[in-house]
Scaffold this active site. Structure first.
Site: not given
Ligand SMILES: *Cc1c(COP(=O)(O)O)cnc(C)c1O
Length: 405
Positions: A147, A232, A261
């Site tokens: 994700f 990520d 986040k």
């Molecule tokens: C939440 C998330 C994203 C995307 O972040 P947004 O601020 O919702 O665009 C990307 N990578 C990971 C691992 C995430 O948990």
């Protein structure tokens, strides 16, 4: 003069959303009106323990006093300049974030998906300018069940059909391999590979923690292959797993970190690509940008977030309370829980399917005053604020036991 609108009930507000809000979410039927620390309060004044914490955007709890104060102070002075001009907050934010993460340079963006998109662009540019991949040929290797966000490029390499179906055509240049499988990764990497992009712990997939040695293996393999390791850490980073970064569990430093986040302290969207100079240095003026990225309000809040993490207190709390979480969940295995995965203050809990779907368990927990989110099928995800107390955490585990046993 019209009479002031009568305050609406939760039920009325939920019904009012239906015709005017896009149906891309299916929220639990709770309407939050205020919050502090680990607690939220609905329109009727019922209180709930927040065990989701905005998918880790609220690592420091709701309205942490130091973060709210930093935001207030900045609101009274300067909020936005665009990057057409310098602002007096950005240098400190970049310096301290780079220092915290052991990197050299920062590219400030806003949302997580933007950080991922930016990381992809930087990796491709690096592949052409530095590695010498022929123009238009660069590939990026990603993991199944990933994700990384919701833009068209990102959902194009998702393996979740709900996220992907109906949104093509997609950006080419991505190869998908199984997660936690170094042999598959090795086979996928070649002369055209710009980067390997993975989550050090797969959050949305159900808090999937790779085997010991996987992250170190990815580091070693990418170094040998001459491609970038892009981690990520948007959900796993900034204290959640008991370390500043989840990759620290294996003592590895990727070439590129994607953060988001919690970097915005639950107040404003703040994300960043953080990398070594040889990598982020490939960007020249005009090649990439963002109207809001690096705005002074975001930089002020982001700096206050980094300041909290510099103390090490939140990483320590996540590690210590993570033991309480793990012990509590271990105690429920065989009693409604079929298995769980945890790292720090973060867990994916598989519930006995006969007891209900993850959604049904989440609704039952809501009625017990605990807010969580289901992921796939019968899995629920626990990610409380790192400021939660031991008693609060135990009470959440007690509520889980009550709805399961
Ligand atoms: C939440 C998330 C994203 C995307 O972040 P947004 O601020 O919702 O665009 C990307 N990578 C990971 C691992 C995430 O948990």
């Amino acid at each position: 003069m019209t009479a002031p609108a009568r305050p609406r009930t939760s039920e009325q507000l939920i019904r009012a959303e239906e015709p005017v809000l896009a149906h891309n979410y299916h929220p639990l039927p709770v309407v939050v009106a205020r919050a502090e620390g680990s607690w939220v309060e609905d329109v009727e004044g019922n209180r709930y323990l927040d065990m989701l914490a905005g998918y880790s955007a609220l690592n420091f709890g709701h309205r942490h006093p130091a973060l709210v104060e930093a935001a207030h102070r900045q609101l009274d002075r300067l909020t936005l300049t665009s990057r057409a001009f310098h602002n007096d907050r950005l240098a400190e934010f970049a310096e301290r974030l780079a220092e915290l993460t052991g990197m050299d340079m920062v590219l400030p963006m806003n949302t997580g998906a933007e950080a991922v998109e930016s990381g992809i662009k930087v990796a491709r540019k690096w592949a052409y300018d530095v590695k010498g991949v022929p123009e238009g040929r660069a590939t990026i290797v990603v993991a199944a069940e990933n994700f990384h966000g919701r833009t068209t490029t990102i959902v194009g390499f998702s393996t979740d059909e709900t996220a992907r179906a109906g949104f093509g055509p997609f950006t080419p240049g991505f190869k998908v391999v199984p997660y936690n499988d170094l042999a598959a990764l090795e086979a996928a990497v070649d002369d055209t590979t710009a980067a390997v992009l993975i989550e050090p712990v797969q959050g949305e997939a159900g808090v999937i923690v790779p085997d010991d040695g996987y992250l170190a293996g990815v580091r070693e393999l990418t170094r040998r292959a001459g491609c970038l390791f892009v981690a990520d850490e948007i959900q796993s980073g900034l204290g959640r797993t008991g370390r500043t970064l989840a990759v620290e569990h294996e003592d590895v430093l990727p070439d590129v970190l994607l953060l988001g986040k919690a970097l915005g302290g639950g107040i404003v969207p703040v994300s960043a690509v953080v990398a070594r100079r040889e990598v982020l240095g490939v960007l020249r003026p005009g090649e990439h940008g963002s109207t809001f990225g690096g705005n002074p309000l975001a930089a002020a809040v982001g700096t206050a977030v980094v300041e909290l993490l510099e103390t090490g207190e939140f990483q320590r709390r996540a590690a210590e309370l993570g033991v309480v979480l793990r012990d509590g969940l271990a105690d429920l295995v065989g009693r409604g829980v079929t298995g769980f995965r945890a790292r720090g203050l973060w867990a994916g809990v598989d519930v006995e399917p006969a007891l209900g779907t993850g959604r049904e368990i989440s609704e039952r927990l809501m009625r017990e005053g605990v807010l969580v989110k289901d992921t796939h099928g019968s899995t629920i995800r626990l990610a409380p604020p790192l400021t939660i107390t031991t008693e609060e955490l135990r009470s959440a585990l007690g509520a889980l036991e009550k709805v399961l046993v």
